[in-house]
Every structure is written in C-alpha cells, then in structure tokens.
Enzyme design. Structure first.
Site, mmCIF file in Angstrom:
data_model
loop_
_atom_site.group_PDB
_atom_site.id
_atom_site.type_symbol
_atom_site.label_atom_id
_atom_site.label_comp_id
_atom_site.label_asym_id
_atom_site.label_seq_id
_atom_site.Cartn_x
_atom_site.Cartn_y
_atom_site.Cartn_z
ATOM 1 C CG ASP A 1 -13.989 5.737 7.744
ATOM 2 O OD1 ASP A 1 -14.516 4.564 7.841
ATOM 3 O OD2 ASP A 1 -12.726 5.684 7.639
ATOM 4 N NE ARG B 1 -3.926 -1.991 2.112
ATOM 5 C CZ ARG B 1 -5.022 -2.110 3.023
ATOM 6 N NH1 ARG B 1 -4.936 -1.064 3.900
ATOM 7 N NH2 ARG B 1 -5.949 -3.042 2.992
HETATM 8 C C1 LIG Z 1 -13.825 -2.791 7.565
HETATM 9 S S1 LIG Z 1 -14.592 -1.275 7.577
HETATM 10 C C2 LIG Z 1 -16.129 -1.361 8.164
HETATM 11 C C3 LIG Z 1 -16.970 -0.440 7.271
HETATM 12 C C4 LIG Z 1 -18.515 -0.839 7.664
HETATM 13 N N1 LIG Z 1 -18.714 -0.199 9.123
HETATM 14 C C5 LIG Z 1 -18.926 -2.138 7.799
HETATM 15 O O1 LIG Z 1 -19.209 -2.838 8.596
HETATM 16 O O2 LIG Z 1 -19.063 -2.559 6.574
HETATM 17 C C6 LIG Z 1 -13.679 -0.324 8.923
HETATM 18 C C7 LIG Z 1 -13.510 1.253 8.849
HETATM 19 O O3 LIG Z 1 -13.192 1.778 9.873
HETATM 20 C C8 LIG Z 1 -12.269 2.985 9.713
HETATM 21 N N2 LIG Z 1 -11.585 3.005 10.967
HETATM 22 C C9 LIG Z 1 -10.476 2.724 11.316
HETATM 23 N N3 LIG Z 1 -10.008 3.158 12.321
HETATM 24 C C10 LIG Z 1 -10.701 4.218 12.506
HETATM 25 C C11 LIG Z 1 -10.800 5.274 13.723
HETATM 26 N N4 LIG Z 1 -9.492 5.474 14.703
HETATM 27 N N5 LIG Z 1 -11.568 6.172 13.563
HETATM 28 C C12 LIG Z 1 -12.688 6.093 12.884
HETATM 29 N N6 LIG Z 1 -12.769 5.163 11.830
HETATM 30 C C13 LIG Z 1 -11.612 4.268 11.645
HETATM 31 C C14 LIG Z 1 -11.584 2.543 8.300
HETATM 32 O O4 LIG Z 1 -11.175 3.505 7.758
HETATM 33 C C15 LIG Z 1 -12.610 1.589 7.688
HETATM 34 O O5 LIG Z 1 -13.228 2.515 6.610
#
Ligand SMILES: C[S@@+](CC[C@H](N)C(=O)[O-])C[C@H]1O[C@@H](n2cnc3c(N)ncnc32)[C@H](O)[C@@H]1O
Length: 270
Positions: free
Chosen positions: A141, A40
């Site tokens: 996010d 990445r």
């Molecule tokens: C696997 S995705 C889940 C998306 C959705 N909630 C779902 O279940 O389909 C995880 C998301 O968490 C976000 N994320 C990770 N660390 C975070 C943080 N400290 N604060 C806010 N969002 C975060 C990532 O950018 C990513 O878009």
C-alpha cells in the site's frame, strides 16, 4: 488549543494539496472532497501545532520533506476495507486453487492492502485449501500507517464477524488481558505475508511475477490515463493464465486487451 473549526481552507490551498496528491500518488481528489481534506489535515495541524493550512502547505512544499509528504498521503488516502470483502472473489480463488498445479510457490499480491484484512483473507483461504506447501503473499500500500496496522495483524473483535467460523478457529486468537477485545491473526499465516510500502503510480520495484493479483477498490481513485498505466504495469506482473481481481464498482472496459473477463470483476491474462 487550536479550534480547527475556525480554520479556512481556501480554494487555492485546497487545489495545491490536490496537485501534490496527484503528483505523489496519482490519486485524483475531486472538488467535493474539500470538506474531507480540511477535516483530515486539521488533525495534522493540531499535531504540529500549526495555525493555518497555508503554514502546513508551506511545510509539505519545502524541499526534501519526504516525511511530511508521506504524512500527507497517509492522511488523504481512503482505506475502507474488511475481511472477505466481496466474498465471491475468495470462493473463486478457492475453487481455482483446488485444481492448481504448479511446481513453483503460489504467489499472490494484495496490491492496495490497506490495513491488511484482504491479505489475511487471502492467507486463510490459501492455507485452508492445502493446495500447495509453499505460498507467498505480497501485501502493499502507499499509506505507511495502514501498512503498520496490517503488519501487526490485530483487529477490533467486531471485525471478525465477516470471517467464516472455520477460519476463526484455525487461524485467529482472541486477545486477553491488555489485548482483550482484539482479534489476533496467527503467526502461522503471518510468516507467508510480506508487507511493503509501494506506490502503484511509480515504477514497480523488483517483486517478481504473481499467479493472482487483487487490485480492488483502488482504481476508482485514478483518472483514465493513470488507470491504464497501472493496469499495464500490473498485467506485466501476472504470469500467463494468472488472474486479476478488481472492485465491484470498477471496470477494465476499453483499458486492455491482454486480460479477458472470466466473471464479473475477475480477469485472466491471455
Ligand atoms: C479503499 S482501500 C481498498 C482496500 C482493499 N483493497 C479492499 O478492497 O478492501 C484503497 C487503498 O488504496 C491505497 N492506495 C491509494 N493510492 C495508492 C497508490 N498510488 N499506490 C498504492 N496504494 C494506493 C490506499 O492507501 C488504500 O489503502
């Protein structure tokens, strides 16, 4: 052109990126993520015309380089999602909305919304339930790039397969001409959703209280201490009786006593 296959990401530099990610987002990158991190960040090296990961580390560590820190976060968060993922959550929400009686607007938070499919799935569910004329969704996010996609509300048509036909007809448009092959979410839905860049590991801004919070498939990226801190903050944003939804591989066991389980991965604030 730089051949990124020939680049080496040393354990030392990998650990520096790991520490930075932890400090800036609370996300724990395990040691088996070294190959992923290399792939990445190699893309970013190409964009910046840099020759080594050491140079890139130097750049992100330079003072006041918030923009590059954001790029690092954007590159290293995992954003897998889909419409109506874990469909039982939307069925539960729909059933609860049918008997929901509040005089204030219904407020829902998609707290790690990624590219927005979760927020739009929520919006379609609420709009179709006709439970209340006034409802709002906050979609947040930490990744600025996925949030920009979410705001656009335009997806590859192949992703539409997970959307129930009734909702497709009511709330989605098929792109034409330059947007052929795309699915567009209606403006009618978009006007209820606010997209915000928000770090769950930081102090939460003034976002008010919510009746439903979707915090799905994000707790897995944090260690136990961070998970507890985040759950405590999130619980503080739920109205009494409000619901929290987490991902299928996540659990709140031993983390809080303020939320009682009502169904697998669904909790209610006492
Ligand atoms: C696997 S995705 C889940 C998306 C959705 N909630 C779902 O279940 O389909 C995880 C998301 O968490 C976000 N994320 C990770 N660390 C975070 C943080 N400290 N604060 C806010 N969002 C975060 C990532 O950018 C990513 O878009």
């Amino acid at each position: 052109m730089l051949d990124t296959n020939k680049l080496t990401l040393s354990d030392y530099v990998f650990n520096q990126f790991k520490s930075l990610m932890f400090k800036e987002s609370g996300v724990m990158l395990s040691n088996d993520k070294q190959v992923m991190v290399k792939a990445r960040l190699a893309k970013r090296l190409r964009q910046l015309n840099l020759d080594s990961f050491e140079q890139y580390l130097h750049l992100v560590q330079s003072p006041d380089n918030r923009l590059e820190i954001q790029q690092l976060i954007d590159a290293l968060t995992t954003n897998e999602t889909s419409f109506f993922r874990e469909a039982q959550h939307f069925e539960f929400l729909r059933a609860r909305l049918a008997s929901f009686s509040v005089t204030v607007p219904i407020r829902i938070w998609s707290a790690a919304c990624s590219t927005g499919e979760e927020a739009y799935s929520l919006a379609m569910t609420v709009a179709d339930s006709r439970c209340h004329p006034d409802w709002q969704i906050l979609a947040s996010d930490i990744n600025s790039q996925v949030l920009a996609c979410a705001g656009l509300g335009m997806y590859d048509i192949a992703r539409a397969a997970a959307i129930p036909r009734r909702y497709l007809v009511k709330y989605c448009l098929k792109g034409v001409r330059s947007q052929a092959g795309q699915l567009l979410l209606s403006e009618q839905l978009k006007q209820h959703i606010r997209f915000v860049l928000l770090n769950l590991d930081g102090e939460l801004p003034e976002i008010g209280q919510f009746h439903f919070i979707f915090l799905r498939n994000v707790l897995i990226y944090f260690n136990e201490v961070k998970r507890k801190q985040i759950i405590d903050k999130i619980t503080g944003r739920l109205v009494p009786g409000g619901y929290l939804f987490i991902g299928h591989s996540e659990s709140l066991r031993g983390i809080t006593e303020l939320l009682k389980p009502v169904q697998a991965t669904i909790y209610q604030k006492c």
